[in-house]
Design an enzyme around this catalytic site. Structure first.
Site, PDB file in Angstrom:
ATOM      1  N   VAL A 117       0.830  -1.210   0.000  1.00 37.86           N
ATOM      2  CA  VAL A 117       0.000   0.000   0.000  1.00 37.86           C
ATOM      3  C   VAL A 117       0.857   1.250   0.000  1.00 37.86           C
ATOM      4  O   VAL A 117       0.591   2.213  -0.730  1.00 37.86           O
ATOM      5  CB  VAL A 117      -0.950  -0.023   1.218  1.00 37.86           C
ATOM      6  CG1 VAL A 117      -1.712   1.301   1.313  1.00 37.86           C
ATOM      7  CG2 VAL A 117      -1.913  -1.187   1.117  1.00 37.86           C
ATOM      8  N   CYS A 118       1.910   1.270   0.819  1.00 33.01           N
ATOM      9  CA  CYS A 118       2.731   2.479   0.912  1.00 33.01           C
ATOM     10  C   CYS A 118       3.515   2.734  -0.370  1.00 33.01           C
ATOM     11  O   CYS A 118       3.827   3.878  -0.688  1.00 33.01           O
ATOM     12  CB  CYS A 118       3.669   2.388   2.114  1.00 33.01           C
ATOM     13  SG  CYS A 118       2.786   2.620   3.680  1.00 33.01           S
ATOM     14  N   THR A 119       3.847   1.672  -1.094  1.00 34.26           N
ATOM     15  CA  THR A 119       4.490   1.867  -2.397  1.00 34.26           C
ATOM     16  C   THR A 119       3.556   2.617  -3.326  1.00 34.26           C
ATOM     17  O   THR A 119       3.954   3.570  -4.013  1.00 34.26           O
ATOM     18  CB  THR A 119       4.879   0.508  -3.007  1.00 34.26           C
ATOM     19  OG1 THR A 119       5.851  -0.117  -2.169  1.00 34.26           O
ATOM     20  CG2 THR A 119       5.458   0.694  -4.405  1.00 34.26           C
TER      21      THR A 119
END
Length: 1034
Positions: A598-600
């Site tokens: 998700v953070c990517t």
């Protein structure tokens, strides 16, 4: 509308999958082309079908010969009622029905020079050599591309003459190489460093490249192609950049493909000096022998006025004698080739040459049609110049031919062409089969056509069952030839079954609209598979293939499997106890929807795939999930607030955006869209940089923004930028549609409107988490204050009509769905200096679209049909079977013998097993306990069981406490399974499948499954007997 006018209009939805294989300019050339096809037997029918489905502008059919019985074995446009009618005239109506945009005509006279002037390509099939030489010479004189195609039983040939100087505009199917730029030096030469993720690039010395999206050294953007040199460290020398501006950031380097000139020899020269396409020196020698065999067959026809009789040894010997007497072939430089005539090969060709086989027609017709496309479009390298394909491996290896002159004599039936090769006895075997076809898409349709033509399952009580849960879409019609426009929206399995029955009224096809997966094992159960003789799989995912293959291994059924991507394809055969079982690549078994971190996606994208997945998630969050959330809240006021609170609050903050109430007008929607643009591509990036400044250094001294993390830059909205405006246009229209308001497509008016709207002020932004772990922890924190805010947000829509959730549709070009995703991803890529994808590339990636074209589909279906002959024909050794791979764009054709199943053995055991074996233990009457079962496994097989599983349920473990073991050991096996799993055996279930782990096993050991038979069917066993046995190929 004439052909040239037709070419200007292209149905991009119909040809959407084909456009990913070719391109728009190539398709426009194809739509403007005129082709003459002479010869409408099975091979000609395949060429015609493929060309019309692919959208050639005009196709003229020529074949005044009357339809005969042997034609019907491969000519699917004809039936018994067409006997004695001209093949071309009888076929015209059905050919034309495949594609209303293609002009299909019939020429009934001779082929003259005046006639040929009107065509760009001429194809002769099943023609005499004298006609080939005559027409080929005229085509050469007029600059017309000329092809000859022919099949004789189990061998086929294809010849191409595209002239002395034919330009191939795009030699390969691969997309031009492109890579993101990390840095470019000023110097002579300038050195270009690629980003880390591009280290595996395949640029080569001498490649021509151009540049785009570079900030700073803008002189390179759109420059004339530059030649590069690849350095040992992977950097690229790109020529003089000493006087250019200093490089700042971003940009991409892209390969520029070079056209290639091809020189072909005319037929009269190529007959004596053949250049053949073959994968090995041995294959070249075999092709030369087949070349001589075809020349001898033509000479036999010329001398006797007829082809050799079916399996007539005297005629075959005459053909061999003629082949011996032919002038020796010459090499590329005119040198005589060593004469190595394989007389046994020529003899076999002659004996079976009267046959007409649908799989051979499908294979050669596909390749021929692809060569026609190459001639028209200049797309991909043409054959140089002869292709010989043989499937004589369908005949027994020991020389005991399947047929005798009596068995293969004409029967005046639709299978006469096939009986001419394999005989009437084999035809009866085919008719008594019952096959399961999984998948009624492009390959499935071709396989069903093949099944109908060969007469598979036509006996009473037999047939074909086709399973497919999908419905027909318009984009299917350019490859799935059993479907027509009026079938759009109907289940594929049902339409395919009806269409196949029309091809052969003796074949009963049963459609099933359920998927074949673990959820339907009550439908595709033991009884179902007990009635099936074999399975053909035409599936588009490795997961689905893996499951179907596992079912075949479980039930010991042969599996025929095929797949395609663009112009490459494969066909494989898996036979119990003879070949290895199917294994999917490890990468292919990952979930299709496997998520990026998700953070990517949120903060650290580094590839175009990241930006597209982010944009796709944006669409769902803004226009589907938010509407569903609000609609549910209106029905149940409080339940929503307690579940997934942080995510819902963030979602609603975004869908309300700069507005303070529900939108009422188009201008409200535009204001929201403009505000969301500013939030996503400006303020979000500024917030990220405030948390992680460009010069931030980690504890180990490395820069935070390094490696795959690309430091972003906020964008400034500019209404004159097309992508900026397109985002606002699409977002505003989708927002309006969700709120059931009218939208607008007027970009000029929109450009003026956004100039009048003030740029929105910063809004409350979601917190930033550098990794998914911190994100998950924060999601758990949701107190009363956030809950109150969530209720306030939801109240905005209270008392209003329900919203319309928008479900993403990749193929509806009028819906703004794909345009929004492409624009959002492109802007995201600009933020991070990532080379963006164009709209077509975006659609392919987001929609997980597999490029497809009917030629490859037809070819692999033909290859499957050839393996079907072997599977049905009876026990055959491993060496009879073939896996196949082809790449039509690169003229690669490979066939090889599958691997045998690997034998497994443990040192302390006296027996071996393969993946096809299983332990069989009858449950007995009365049924045995688990203790008895384990004792028998040790006594009979020497297996001391450490663990016993049924699916994922553990029935026994040697590590359990003695008390727990005793509880399980005392239970009868079915009772134990029911107790552990909570499920009784299904009605009609014949066995429980158990998995073993035993003492002495090694890491790579896979014991055969234990089939615990619920009813004893072995007469040799006395009532109550529990003697186990193992099935083994030995």
């Amino acid at each position: 509308m004439d052909v040239l006018e037709t070419a200007k209009w292209l149905d991009k939805e119909l040809y959407s999958r084909q456009l990913y294989v070719l391109d728009l300019p190539a398709m426009q050339r194809i739509r403007g082309a005129k082709v003459l096809l002479s010869g409408l037997q099975g091979l000609g029918a395949e060429v015609a079908k493929n060309l019309v489905l692919m959208g050639v502008g005009s196709l003229t059919l020529h074949d005044p010969q009357p339809t005969c019985w042997s034609d019907l074995a491969a000519q699917f446009f004809l039936s018994e009622k067409d006997l004695a009618r001209s093949r071309a005239e009888a076929s015209q109506e059905f050919v034309a029905q495949l594609n209303g945009a293609v002009q299909v005509c019939v020429h009934t006279g001779d082929i003259t020079k005046e006639l040929l002037l009107d065509f760009q390509v001429v194809v002769l099939t099943a023609s005499k050599l004298e006609e080939q030489l005559k027409v080929g010479a005229v085509c050469r004189e007029l600059g017309i591309c000329f092809l000859v195609a022919d099949t004789r039983g189990l061998v086929g040939q294809l010849f191409c003459d595209f002239g002395e100087d034919f330009t191939v505009r795009d030699p390969t199917e691969a997309e031009p190489l492109t890579a993101a730029i990390q840095h470019i030096s000023q110097g002579s030469p300038g050195i270009l460093t690629l980003r880390k993720e591009a280290d595996g690039h395949h640029f080569r010395d001498g490649d021509l490249v151009t540049f785009s999206g570079i900030e700073g050294m803008v002189e390179l953007n759109g420059c004339d192609p530059r030649a590069i040199r690849v350095q040992e460290d992977g950097t690229l020398e790109i020529g003089d950049t000493a006087t250019f501006s200093r490089y700042l950031r971003g940009g991409a380097v892209t390969e520029v493909k070079r056209p290639v000139t091809v020189s072909h020899k005319p037929l009269d020269v190529a007959l004596l000096q053949p250049r053949v396409v073959a994968p090995s020196p041995e294959a070249v020698l075999r092709a030369h022998c087949l070349h001589q065999a075809f020349r001898a067959l033509h000479q036999f026809q010329h001398l006797h006025g007829r082809p050799p009789q079916r399996w007539d040894p005297d005629d075959a010997e005459m053909v061999v004698d003629l082949a011996r007497s032919l002038k020796p072939l010459k090499g590329a430089e005119g040198e005589p080739l060593e004469k190595q005539l394989d007389e046994a090969l020529v003899r076999t060709v002659a004996l079976s040459s009267a046959g007409v086989l649908s799989p051979m027609a499908a294979m050669l017709g596909a390749v021929a049609a692809q060569e026609v496309l190459k001639a028209i479009s200049g797309k991909f390298m043409p054959l140089d110049q002869w292709l010989y394909f043989d499937a004589l491996d369908c005949l027994p290896e020991d020389g005991k031919f399947l047929s005798t002159p009596e068995d293969c004599a004409q029967k005046c039936c639709r299978y006469d062409g096939q009986i001419a090769v394999f005989g009437a006895g084999f035809q009866r075997k085919l008719s008594r089969q019952h096959y399961l076809l999984v998948g009624a898409g492009a390959i499935g349709c071709e396989l069903l056509k093949g099944f109908a033509l060969v007469g598979l399952g036509t006996a009473a009580g037999r047939g074909v069952t086709v399973a497919d849960m999908d419905h027909i879409e318009r984009s299917n019609l350019s490859r799935q030839f059993l479907f027509r426009t009026q079938d759009i929206g109907r289940p594929k399995a049902e339409v395919a079954a009806e269409a196949t029955h029309r091809l052969n009224s003796d074949l009963k096809v049963t459609p099933l609209t359920y998927p074949l997966d673990p959820t339907t094992e009550h439908i595709y159960d033991d009884d179902f598979f007990s009635r099936v003789d074999g399975v053909a799989a035409a599936l588009d995912s490795f997961q689905a293939r893996h499951y179907v293959a596992a079912r075949c291994t479980h039930y010991l059924k042969p599996l025929l499997e095929a797949g395609t991507q663009g112009t490459s394809g494969h066909a494989s055969v898996f036979v119990p106890h003879v070949t290895e079982a199917y294994t999917a690549p490890a990468s292919g078994l990952a979930p299709e929807d496997a998520a990026y971190p998700v953070c990517t996606l949120r903060h650290f994208p580094s590839t175009v795939e990241h930006t597209l997945q982010w944009a796709r998630d944006e669409f769902d969050g803004l226009f589907r999930l938010s509407a569903e959330t609000i609609n549910r809240h209106q029905q149940v006021l409080t339940s929503l607030a307690e579940a997934d609170g942080p995510q819902v609050l963030t979602l609603l903050q975004e869908v309300l955006g700069v507005l303070r109430e529900r939108p009422r007008t188009w201008q409200d929607c535009v204001a929201w869209a403009l505000g969301h643009w500013q939030r996503r591509f400006h303020y979000d990036i500024k917030q990220l940089l405030s948390r992680f400044p460009p010069d931030k250094v980690l504890e180990d001294g490395t820069l935070f923004w390094s490696g795959p993390k690309q430091c972003p830059q906020p964008l400034e909205f500019d209404a004159s930028q097309d992508t900026h405006l397109l985002y606002v246009l699409t977002a505003a229209n989708l927002y309006a549609r969700m709120h059931r308001l009218p939208g607008s497509r007027d970009q000029t008016a929109l450009r003026e409107l956004v100039k009048l709207l003030p740029l929105p002020r910063p809004q409350p932004l979601a917190p930033i988490f550098p990794n998914d772990l911190e994100l998950a922890g924060a999601s758990a924190e949701f107190g009363p204050e956030q809950l109150k805010k969530l209720h306030q947000m939801l109240e905005v829509w209270s008392g209003s009509p329900p919203l319309e959730p928008l479900k993403f549709e990749k193929d509806n070009d009028s819906s703004f769905h794909m345009d929004f995703v492409a624009a959002a991803a492109s802007l995201r890529a600009q933020n991070y200096g990532i080379p963006p994808a164009n709209r077509n590339q975006s659609k392919r990636i987001v929609g997980q679209i597999i490029p497809a074209i009917v030629t490859t589909t037809a070819a692999v279906a033909g290859l499957v049909g050839l393996e079907l002959y072997k599977v049905v024909g009876g026990p055959r050794p491993l060496g009879a079977f073939r896996h196949s791979y082809l790449h039509l764009a690169e003229n690669r054709f490979n066939r090889w013998v599958p691997r045998a199943p690997a034998n497994q053995k443990l040192d302390h055991l006296t027996w071996t097993w393969t993946c096809w074996d299983r332990l069989k233990v009858p449950a007995g009457q009365p049924e045995m306990t688990l203790e008895l079962l384990l004792a028998h496994l040790q006594e009979q097989f020497g297996l001391r069981v450490k663990m016993l599983l049924h699916g994922k349920a553990r029935l026994y473990s040697a590590r359990w406490s003695p008390e727990k073991q005793a509880q399980h050991l005392a239970l009868r096996v079915t009772k134990l399974v029911q107790q552990v799993t909570g499920r009784k055996p299904k009605p009609g279930q014949r066995a429980l499948v158990l998995e073993l782990s035993c003492e002495g096993e090694e890491d790579d050991t896979t014991f055969p499954p234990l089939h615990y038979e619920l009813c004893d069917k072995t007469a040799a066993l006395s009532p109550g007997s529990t003697e186990p046995c193992i099935l083994s190929p030995q």
